[in-house]
Design an enzyme around this catalytic site. Sequence first.
Site, PDB file in Angstrom:
ATOM      1  N   HIS A  52       0.831  -1.200   0.000  1.00 10.28           N
ATOM      2  CA  HIS A  52       0.000   0.000   0.000  1.00 10.28           C
ATOM      3  C   HIS A  52       0.872   1.260   0.000  1.00 10.28           C
ATOM      4  O   HIS A  52       2.091   1.203   0.166  1.00 10.28           O
ATOM      5  CB  HIS A  52      -0.940  -0.008   1.205  1.00 10.28           C
ATOM      6  CG  HIS A  52      -2.013  -1.048   1.092  1.00 10.28           C
ATOM      7  ND1 HIS A  52      -3.029  -1.175   2.016  1.00 10.28           N
ATOM      8  CD2 HIS A  52      -2.234  -2.009   0.161  1.00 10.28           C
ATOM      9  CE1 HIS A  52      -3.835  -2.170   1.663  1.00 10.28           C
ATOM     10  NE2 HIS A  52      -3.360  -2.698   0.537  1.00 10.28           N
ATOM     11  N   GLU A  54       1.275   3.697   2.099  1.00  8.74           N
ATOM     12  CA  GLU A  54       2.013   3.986   3.330  1.00  8.74           C
ATOM     13  C   GLU A  54       3.331   3.209   3.381  1.00  8.74           C
ATOM     14  O   GLU A  54       4.351   3.727   3.828  1.00  8.74           O
ATOM     15  CB  GLU A  54       1.157   3.632   4.551  1.00  8.74           C
ATOM     16  CG  GLU A  54      -0.126   4.446   4.654  1.00  8.74           C
ATOM     17  CD  GLU A  54      -1.310   3.738   4.022  1.00  8.74           C
ATOM     18  OE1 GLU A  54      -2.420   3.853   4.553  1.00  8.74           O
ATOM     19  OE2 GLU A  54      -1.120   3.066   2.971  1.00  8.74           O
ATOM     20  N   ALA A 156     -21.863  10.118 -28.012  1.00 14.77           N
ATOM     21  CA  ALA A 156     -21.471  11.261 -28.846  1.00 14.77           C
ATOM     22  C   ALA A 156     -22.605  11.550 -29.815  1.00 14.77           C
ATOM     23  O   ALA A 156     -23.149  10.636 -30.451  1.00 14.77           O
ATOM     24  CB  ALA A 156     -20.186  10.949 -29.609  1.00 14.77           C
ATOM     25  N   ARG A 209      -6.575   2.048 -27.443  1.00 12.51           N
ATOM     26  CA  ARG A 209      -5.527   2.374 -28.409  1.00 12.51           C
ATOM     27  C   ARG A 209      -5.032   3.795 -28.134  1.00 12.51           C
ATOM     28  O   ARG A 209      -5.713   4.769 -28.420  1.00 12.51           O
ATOM     29  CB  ARG A 209      -6.057   2.248 -29.841  1.00 12.51           C
ATOM     30  CG  ARG A 209      -6.605   0.860 -30.153  1.00 12.51           C
ATOM     31  CD  ARG A 209      -7.054   0.706 -31.591  1.00 12.51           C
ATOM     32  NE  ARG A 209      -8.206   1.528 -31.928  1.00 12.51           N
ATOM     33  CZ  ARG A 209      -9.471   1.220 -31.660  1.00 12.51           C
ATOM     34  NH1 ARG A 209      -9.757   0.113 -30.993  1.00 12.51           N
ATOM     35  NH2 ARG A 209     -10.460   2.012 -32.028  1.00 12.51           N
ATOM     36  N   SER A 300     -28.760   3.633 -28.517  1.00  9.86           N
ATOM     37  CA  SER A 300     -29.826   4.360 -27.825  1.00  9.86           C
ATOM     38  C   SER A 300     -30.653   3.473 -26.896  1.00  9.86           C
ATOM     39  O   SER A 300     -31.076   3.920 -25.824  1.00  9.86           O
ATOM     40  CB  SER A 300     -30.741   5.040 -28.845  1.00  9.86           C
ATOM     41  OG  SER A 300     -31.357   4.076 -29.692  1.00  9.86           O
TER      42      SER A 300
END
Length: 366
Positions: A52, A54, A156, A209, A300
């Site tokens: 971790h 820490e 989009a 990509r 949609s």
Amino acid sequence: MNKKDIQYMQRAIEMASRARGRTSPNPMVGAVIVKDGQIIGEGYHQKAGTPHAEIHALQSAGPEASGATLYVSLEPCCHHGRTPPCTEAVIKAGIKRVVIAVLDPNPKVAGKGLEILQQAGMETEVGVMQEAAVQLNEVFFKYIQSRMPFVALKTAMTLDGKIAAYTGDSRWITGADARNYVHHLRNTYDAILVGIGTVLADNPQLNTRLDEEKGRDPIRIIIDSNLELPIDSIIARSSKEQPTIVFCGTNSDEKKAQQLAPLGVDIIKLDLEEGKVPLPEVMSILAGREITSILVEGGSEINASFINKGLVDKLYWFIAPKVVGGRGAPSPVGGDGCKFMNDAIQLSISEVQSFERDILITATLG
């Protein structure tokens, strides 16, 4: 809360963010150790099963950590998981003061780590840059608190609200910069999800990509009620290299399933509801597999299903300055829609960005 505390916590949060998309199902955590006004050690959690934040910071600081202040973006763990408790290491190192951005929502920790440090005689402070720390780990908080994946929906559309021409052609709505940003998103989410309609229309790769860095391909999830995934599709043929899970109905073609399985496709059959794969059950199954975040890039109808089921946490909504027109051209969200404007789903916009000529609106629901 003083300016120095904020400064060092900002550094810890920045360190944590370097592992974005790499720590699942663990959170991103950064740690900074400061002594006499100087940073003497820092580190971040890089991958589940590895040390971790820490521990990295303490190793970096060495013996100088004794008497220093530790800044950490999430409460130190206090239980044995894949790694030993961080609280033990912090106490052993002789840290004098611990500043924590936010407590860990994991019930195994949830204030217990803080209590252990306090009982060891350390000075503690909680809440420095808490909002930023929570936002950084929005996926982890959602997953731990609800045991469901964090779901982001990306779409989009043109300025007149179309995701394709009436012919179905959709390449490309946005420019190269916007599309590159989507690959950065794929690089940070555990999985990418689409409906079979998208696969049949576009035969996509659904991978990452990036030109400037090596990307990490997300797990591919296909919602395919009737198991129509073509044997010769790019997705089917590459499933041994990039894991692919297909959710379909229990009555789907068993012969097709037997053809897809040797290609590496993981097929999960569920009882359909009104002819559709039950998305809440899908999310529960994926959560059980420690898939904590999903990027939905469907059409949609898939978008409408996720939104109407209340499964979406975040929206990435690209708008391109183009007008397509056409009564038959699809919009981003299908389904029946709202009967009245007062029933519209309210969004909270968190960010607006520009890419070339395109605009990206990032929003949350509610």
